[in-house]
Motif scaffolding. Sequence first.
Motif, PDB file in Angstrom:
ATOM      1  N   LYS A 613       1.437  26.901   6.710  1.00 21.42           N
ATOM      2  CA  LYS A 613       1.333  25.860   7.729  1.00 21.42           C
ATOM      3  C   LYS A 613       1.747  26.399   9.079  1.00 21.42           C
ATOM      4  CE  LYS A 613       1.712  22.962   4.027  1.00 21.42           C
ATOM      5  NZ  LYS A 613       1.532  23.619   2.747  1.00 21.42           N
ATOM      6  N   VAL A 614       1.250  25.766  10.123  1.00 22.32           N
ATOM      7  CA  VAL A 614       1.662  26.146  11.470  1.00 22.32           C
ATOM      8  C   VAL A 614       2.224  24.929  12.197  1.00 22.32           C
ATOM      9  CG1 VAL A 614       0.148  28.150  11.700  1.00 22.32           C
ATOM     10  CG2 VAL A 614      -0.722  25.886  12.290  1.00 22.32           C
ATOM     11  N   LEU A 615       3.080  25.263  13.147  1.00 20.33           N
ATOM     12  CA  LEU A 615       3.885  24.259  13.853  1.00 20.33           C
ATOM     13  C   LEU A 615       3.096  23.053  14.381  1.00 20.33           C
ATOM     14  CD1 LEU A 615       6.673  23.625  15.161  1.00 20.33           C
ATOM     15  CD2 LEU A 615       6.026  25.131  17.031  1.00 20.33           C
ATOM     16  N   TRP A 616       1.889  23.279  14.866  1.00 15.35           N
ATOM     17  CA  TRP A 616       1.193  22.211  15.589  1.00 15.35           C
ATOM     18  C   TRP A 616       0.182  21.446  14.738  1.00 15.35           C
ATOM     19  CZ3 TRP A 616       1.478  27.331  16.867  1.00 15.35           C
ATOM     20  CH2 TRP A 616       0.409  28.103  16.453  1.00 15.35           C
ATOM     21  N   HIS A 617       0.289  21.568  13.425  1.00 16.26           N
ATOM     22  CA  HIS A 617      -0.620  20.817  12.562  1.00 16.26           C
ATOM     23  C   HIS A 617       0.124  20.156  11.437  1.00 16.26           C
ATOM     24  CE1 HIS A 617      -4.731  21.129  13.709  1.00 16.26           C
ATOM     25  NE2 HIS A 617      -4.625  22.419  13.951  1.00 16.26           N
ATOM     26  N   TRP A 618      -0.393  19.015  11.006  1.00 10.44           N
ATOM     27  CA  TRP A 618       0.089  18.405   9.772  1.00 10.44           C
ATOM     28  C   TRP A 618      -1.067  18.424   8.782  1.00 10.44           C
ATOM     29  CZ3 TRP A 618       3.768  17.324   6.647  1.00 10.44           C
ATOM     30  CH2 TRP A 618       3.517  16.482   5.556  1.00 10.44           C
ATOM     31  N   GLN A 619      -0.938  19.131   7.703  1.00 14.07           N
ATOM     32  CA  GLN A 619      -1.879  19.079   6.585  1.00 14.07           C
ATOM     33  C   GLN A 619      -3.346  19.021   6.990  1.00 14.07           C
ATOM     34  OE1 GLN A 619      -0.798  20.070   4.081  1.00 14.07           O
ATOM     35  NE2 GLN A 619       1.236  19.366   3.614  1.00 14.07           N
ATOM     36  N   GLN A 620      -4.116  18.218   6.280  1.00 17.23           N
ATOM     37  CA  GLN A 620      -5.573  18.292   6.394  1.00 17.23           C
ATOM     38  C   GLN A 620      -6.185  17.329   7.411  1.00 17.23           C
ATOM     39  OE1 GLN A 620      -4.525  20.658   4.083  1.00 17.23           O
ATOM     40  NE2 GLN A 620      -4.165  18.859   2.864  1.00 17.23           N
ATOM     41  N   THR A 621      -5.479  16.241   7.728  1.00 16.52           N
ATOM     42  CA  THR A 621      -6.206  15.137   8.350  1.00 16.52           C
ATOM     43  C   THR A 621      -5.806  14.856   9.788  1.00 16.52           C
ATOM     44  OG1 THR A 621      -4.671  13.704   7.199  1.00 16.52           O
ATOM     45  CG2 THR A 621      -6.827  13.978   6.223  1.00 16.52           C
ATOM     46  N   MET A 622      -4.747  14.092   9.933  1.00 20.45           N
ATOM     47  CA  MET A 622      -4.411  13.453  11.202  1.00 20.45           C
ATOM     48  C   MET A 622      -4.407  14.365  12.423  1.00 20.45           C
ATOM     49  SD  MET A 622      -3.354  10.644   9.721  1.00 20.45           S
ATOM     50  CE  MET A 622      -2.154   9.909  10.771  1.00 20.45           C
ATOM     51  N   THR A 623      -3.641  15.448  12.345  1.00 20.29           N
ATOM     52  CA  THR A 623      -3.421  16.207  13.571  1.00 20.29           C
ATOM     53  C   THR A 623      -4.666  16.949  14.031  1.00 20.29           C
ATOM     54  OG1 THR A 623      -2.465  17.939  12.221  1.00 20.29           O
ATOM     55  CG2 THR A 623      -0.921  16.431  13.302  1.00 20.29           C
ATOM     56  N   ASN A 624      -5.670  17.038  13.166  1.00 21.06           N
ATOM     57  CA  ASN A 624      -6.941  17.606  13.614  1.00 21.06           C
ATOM     58  C   ASN A 624      -7.579  16.738  14.687  1.00 21.06           C
ATOM     59  OD1 ASN A 624      -7.486  20.045  12.127  1.00 21.06           O
ATOM     60  ND2 ASN A 624      -7.462  18.759  10.302  1.00 21.06           N
ATOM     61  N   PHE A 625      -7.076  15.511  14.829  1.00 24.99           N
ATOM     62  CA  PHE A 625      -7.647  14.571  15.783  1.00 24.99           C
ATOM     63  C   PHE A 625      -6.794  14.428  17.047  1.00 24.99           C
ATOM     64  CE2 PHE A 625      -9.646  13.781  11.816  1.00 24.99           C
ATOM     65  CZ  PHE A 625     -10.940  13.424  12.139  1.00 24.99           C
ATOM     66  N   SER A 626      -5.767  15.214  17.164  1.00 25.70           N
ATOM     67  CA  SER A 626      -4.902  15.090  18.341  1.00 25.70           C
ATOM     68  C   SER A 626      -5.264  16.118  19.403  1.00 25.70           C
ATOM     69  CB  SER A 626      -3.434  15.270  17.933  1.00 25.70           C
ATOM     70  OG  SER A 626      -2.662  15.576  19.070  1.00 25.70           O
ATOM     71  N   LYS A 627      -5.632  15.624  20.573  1.00 23.31           N
ATOM     72  CA  LYS A 627      -5.951  16.534  21.679  1.00 23.31           C
ATOM     73  C   LYS A 627      -4.707  17.244  22.178  1.00 23.31           C
ATOM     74  CE  LYS A 627      -9.920  14.201  23.659  1.00 23.31           C
ATOM     75  NZ  LYS A 627     -10.459  13.497  24.809  1.00 23.31           N
ATOM     76  N   GLU A 628      -3.605  16.511  22.181  1.00 25.24           N
ATOM     77  CA  GLU A 628      -2.366  17.129  22.667  1.00 25.24           C
ATOM     78  C   GLU A 628      -2.016  18.347  21.830  1.00 25.24           C
ATOM     79  OE1 GLU A 628       0.219  13.839  22.183  1.00 25.24           O
ATOM     80  OE2 GLU A 628      -0.949  12.724  23.643  1.00 25.24           O
ATOM     81  N   LEU A 629      -2.157  18.210  20.517  1.00 20.35           N
ATOM     82  CA  LEU A 629      -1.820  19.335  19.651  1.00 20.35           C
ATOM     83  C   LEU A 629      -2.909  20.400  19.694  1.00 20.35           C
ATOM     84  CD1 LEU A 629      -0.345  17.444  16.577  1.00 20.35           C
ATOM     85  CD2 LEU A 629       0.894  18.617  18.390  1.00 20.35           C
ATOM     86  N   ALA A 630      -4.143  19.968  19.892  1.00 18.72           N
ATOM     87  CA  ALA A 630      -5.249  20.935  19.865  1.00 18.72           C
ATOM     88  C   ALA A 630      -5.108  21.980  20.965  1.00 18.72           C
ATOM     89  CB  ALA A 630      -6.589  20.206  19.989  1.00 18.72           C
ATOM     90  N   GLN A 631      -4.436  21.632  22.058  1.00 14.82           N
ATOM     91  CA  GLN A 631      -4.280  22.629  23.118  1.00 14.82           C
ATOM     92  C   GLN A 631      -3.507  23.846  22.624  1.00 14.82           C
ATOM     93  OE1 GLN A 631      -2.523  20.851  26.694  1.00 14.82           O
ATOM     94  NE2 GLN A 631      -1.603  19.344  25.357  1.00 14.82           N
ATOM     95  N   TYR A 632      -2.698  23.648  21.577  1.00 15.98           N
ATOM     96  CA  TYR A 632      -1.903  24.773  21.084  1.00 15.98           C
ATOM     97  C   TYR A 632      -2.529  25.404  19.844  1.00 15.98           C
ATOM     98  CZ  TYR A 632       1.143  22.247  24.106  1.00 15.98           C
ATOM     99  OH  TYR A 632       1.637  21.599  25.186  1.00 15.98           O
ATOM    100  N   SER A 633      -3.544  24.746  19.317  1.00 15.21           N
ATOM    101  CA  SER A 633      -4.157  25.258  18.099  1.00 15.21           C
ATOM    102  C   SER A 633      -4.891  26.547  18.400  1.00 15.21           C
ATOM    103  CB  SER A 633      -5.132  24.234  17.527  1.00 15.21           C
ATOM    104  OG  SER A 633      -5.827  24.798  16.446  1.00 15.21           O
ATOM    105  N   GLU A 634      -4.701  27.501  17.533  1.00 17.72           N
ATOM    106  CA  GLU A 634      -5.418  28.763  17.708  1.00 17.72           C
ATOM    107  C   GLU A 634      -6.673  28.807  16.861  1.00 17.72           C
ATOM    108  OE1 GLU A 634      -2.307  32.121  18.251  1.00 17.72           O
ATOM    109  OE2 GLU A 634      -1.600  30.683  16.778  1.00 17.72           O
ATOM    110  N   GLY A 635      -7.008  27.694  16.263  1.00 18.62           N
ATOM    111  CA  GLY A 635      -8.217  27.663  15.450  1.00 18.62           C
ATOM    112  C   GLY A 635      -8.071  28.519  14.206  1.00 18.62           C
ATOM    113  N   ARG A 636      -9.192  28.897  13.647  1.00 19.28           N
ATOM    114  CA  ARG A 636      -9.171  29.690  12.414  1.00 19.28           C
ATOM    115  C   ARG A 636      -8.956  31.160  12.772  1.00 19.28           C
ATOM    116  NH1 ARG A 636      -7.626  28.629   8.294  1.00 19.28           N
ATOM    117  NH2 ARG A 636      -9.013  26.883   7.888  1.00 19.28           N
ATOM    118  N   PHE A 637      -7.705  31.591  12.751  1.00 18.79           N
ATOM    119  CA  PHE A 637      -7.440  33.013  12.995  1.00 18.79           C
ATOM    120  C   PHE A 637      -7.036  33.666  11.687  1.00 18.79           C
ATOM    121  CE2 PHE A 637      -3.272  31.023  13.634  1.00 18.79           C
ATOM    122  CZ  PHE A 637      -2.421  31.871  12.955  1.00 18.79           C
ATOM    123  N   VAL A 638      -7.081  34.977  11.696  1.00 17.16           N
ATOM    124  CA  VAL A 638      -6.599  35.702  10.528  1.00 17.16           C
ATOM    125  C   VAL A 638      -5.707  36.835  11.025  1.00 17.16           C
ATOM    126  CG1 VAL A 638      -8.867  36.835  10.341  1.00 17.16           C
ATOM    127  CG2 VAL A 638      -7.284  37.019   8.476  1.00 17.16           C
TER     128      VAL A 638
END
Length: 727
Positions: A613-638
């Motif tokens: 898990k990463v700091l700016w997401h909760w599991q599968q659903t809700m936080t994928n819909f947050s713009k505030e959190l998406a600014q910090y999301s690095e997307g699918r990285f490896v």
Amino acid sequence: MQDTYSRRNFLRLSAALLAGGAAVMTGAPGRALGMGTISGRGEPEDHGPISFVKGYCPFCQTRCTYQAQVRNGMVESLIGEKDNRWTGGSMCPKGLSMVELVNSPYRLTEPMLHQPDGSWKRISYEEALQITATKVRECLDKHGSKAGDRMAMTMPLWDCRESELAAVMTLHLAGCVHTMPPGETCTSTCANMLTAMTGTGNCTTTVNEVCNAQTLLLWGANINDLYPPYTRWLEKARAGGTKIIYIDPRKTRTSLWCTTQLQPLPGTDGALALGAIRYIFDHGAFDDAKARTLITDLDNLKEDAAPYTPEKVQEITGVPVNAILEVYAAIASSPRTILWLGGALARYTNGIPTVRALIFLQALTDNIFGSGRGILTMQSGKPGGEDEFVDALLGPLDKAKMNFRRLRMAMEKGNLDILFLQSSYRRYPDCENVRKAIEKVPFVVHRGCFMTEETEAADLFIPNVLSPETAGSGYGNEKQIVWREKIVDAPGSCVPDWQFYRDLGIALFGDKYPNFKDPADLYQKFVSIVPSWKGMTLDRLRKSPDGLVWPIYEENGEEHIGNVFSDGKLLTPEGTMTVQDRVFGRVKWTYPKGSPLGKDRDEKYPLVFTQGKVLWHWQQTMTNFSKELAQYSEGRFVSINPKTAAEYNLVQGEKVLLETFVGSLEAWVDISPEIIPGIIFTPSHCTASSPLEQNRSPHINTILPNYWDRISCQHNGVGCALRKINA
Ligand SMILES: Nc1nc2c(c(=O)[nH]1)N[C@H]1C(S)=C(S)[C@@H](COP(=O)(O)OP(=O)(O)OC[C@H]3O[C@@H](n4cnc5c(=O)[nH]c(N)nc54)[C@H](O)[C@@H]3O)O[C@H]1N2
Ligand SMILES: Nc1nc2c(c(=O)[nH]1)N[C@H]1C(S)=C(S)[C@@H](COP(=O)(O)OP(=O)(O)OC[C@H]3O[C@@H](n4cnc5c(=O)[nH]c(N)nc54)[C@H](O)[C@@H]3O)O[C@H]1N2
Ligand code: SF4
Ligand SMILES: [Mo]
């Protein structure tokens, strides 16, 4: 864009959030955190009386409590409850994002019925209820006493415990016991082994006790990223001289707080633990008589650990002998050690022997009883009493519950008629085939908040409330029960689960259903029936800033915190633990199934797959819909080590195909010395249904196999490969 967004820049997040928090707390009107339009409620007025309502975050089991600042019927901000003894008043970005999610333009607020052509027909809540009741009744009429086995529910019902109770009661009256807890895909191997060996499936002590330990072993537990408010406990412990040893193949923010870190190869923790046991035996660093009162067949343990010499452990884990010995010596000489079991341990098919070895290590070194000793877990804390309550009201149902593996088979064979899909299905590995199994179920009801893959898979969608929109109790990792008042009204036709399942129960079973007015009413009934809850009155709960630690048997009784074995006895029926287990046999460690490190090595998939898990997401659903959190999301990285990058000729920011034998998906390369060579790490979040580009990627479970240990099924450790795109 993404390569400039290095993982190492994420510390910026804290600063930015602090700034955001300040803006909200000064009472900036409207969407102080930057949302454009607000659906269905109109713009809030600039001025109006402010009120504060108590609540708690529904996400992780830190279970932060807060005061919601409400104006004109809208939540403006959440302010961490400063007198919360567990969190010290802090919250994390996910919890704070609830302000945005509640008002999100992406919310689905009306029930919808899937039409044969794939379109949706908007219907009323009453119609949705009737359709569901009719389907259940048809199933009951057709299958009689067997009907209960043709229905199931995937849990959780995040909004409150009363929702879960309401649903369990409805299912119970329909003769159904098949509820799938999220634990099955979470840390249940830890919980189950703790139950079998110590008699409690929860943490055996509370987090404050880390300050009384001389050594804290964070075994795969990434506390600082995933339980951010608990950072204060690591800080306090360290300031008081506690040595913090962290075991994780990857450096994380938790590494900043530890005194020593070992980075073993994934899935090899069991060998590392057995090596520690051997070391303790070899050095006589234990009290033989005491150990024998706890472990019935101590000689079996010695025998099982014998092969794991430091050299052998080095060979398996990749950690140099001197580093291994340094940690073993610290464990052997520590008079008080707390072990924190990370979820990662439950996510390899060898989770059972690994977790057992670790619990035996604590027992051998006399670290089960007393202050500064014990075992902590992630996402634990579920208090007892639910079955007692439901059985007391409705009589016991003598039926064996299916696990998800069996449910999946039942669906595949067409043996399930009704599925209440209350969670994501993406949480299960091999989720594309889970979806196909669900398609075989004639009637699937989904209760969610956004348009997700589950909504698409359902026949009927009935919108849920979000947590601030209903009162109710919840529980946290310390077994603390917390209470939330209803903070704002839900939009449209969203109803809480307790209401939907109560209404369904009454529609189907009339007076047989134990009717209740609201969560407070049900809570009070519960407390009056279950003895271990007697002292946990609603009145006390409402007054407390951080809830009450379960159990309290006496009215006005004291809370007990700290080590749970207050009389120095295990809570297992015999008061002991046994190495030669009836179900699990001896402590026999092997490589996880599908691991390229062991006998399953396949040259096509030489890298070891890990995720987390990463700091700016909760599991599968809700936080994928947050713009505030998406600014910090690095997307699918490896994440890969520079050596791995060189071997595969990959550069920072390049897109690659991340591939397992199940499938592949695109990811961008993040080269980092903080991860060991030969392995990959990718976040477990991101999903195809996200409206926000930063979070959009096929779910990671689309490429993970349907491998299980006997208890939990979330997957790490299989072989994978990185393939250049267009190469
Ligand atoms: N931000 C955020 N926080 C959360 C959650 C969330 O979704 N988002 N979910 C909550 C939930 S439901 C849970 S269960 C917990 C999970 O909490 P954790 O169990 O701590 O979480 P994970 O990220 O799954 O795994 C933790 C670490 O295990 C490491 N790891 C991988 N393989 C191995 C291995 O073989 N051995 C060892 N020793 N370590 C390994 C990973 O590098 C990762 O840093 O987090 C909770 N907190
Ligand atoms: N590959 C991979 N798979 C994983 C994991 C991983 O790290 N990697 N993590 C695993 C773990 S540890 C866990 S715990 C599971 C979790 O997986 P899930 O249990 O599926 O978790 P969520 O994504 O939170 O979805 C729960 C449901 O609750 C709904 N919901 C959310 N908030 C509320 C609310 O306030 N009220 C109501 N009524 N409903 C609400 C959501 O819309 C959603 O339908 O996933 C597991 N699966
Ligand atoms: S730490 Fe957990 S409970 Fe607290 S705000 Fe974050 S997600 Fe919510
Ligand atoms: Mo979890």
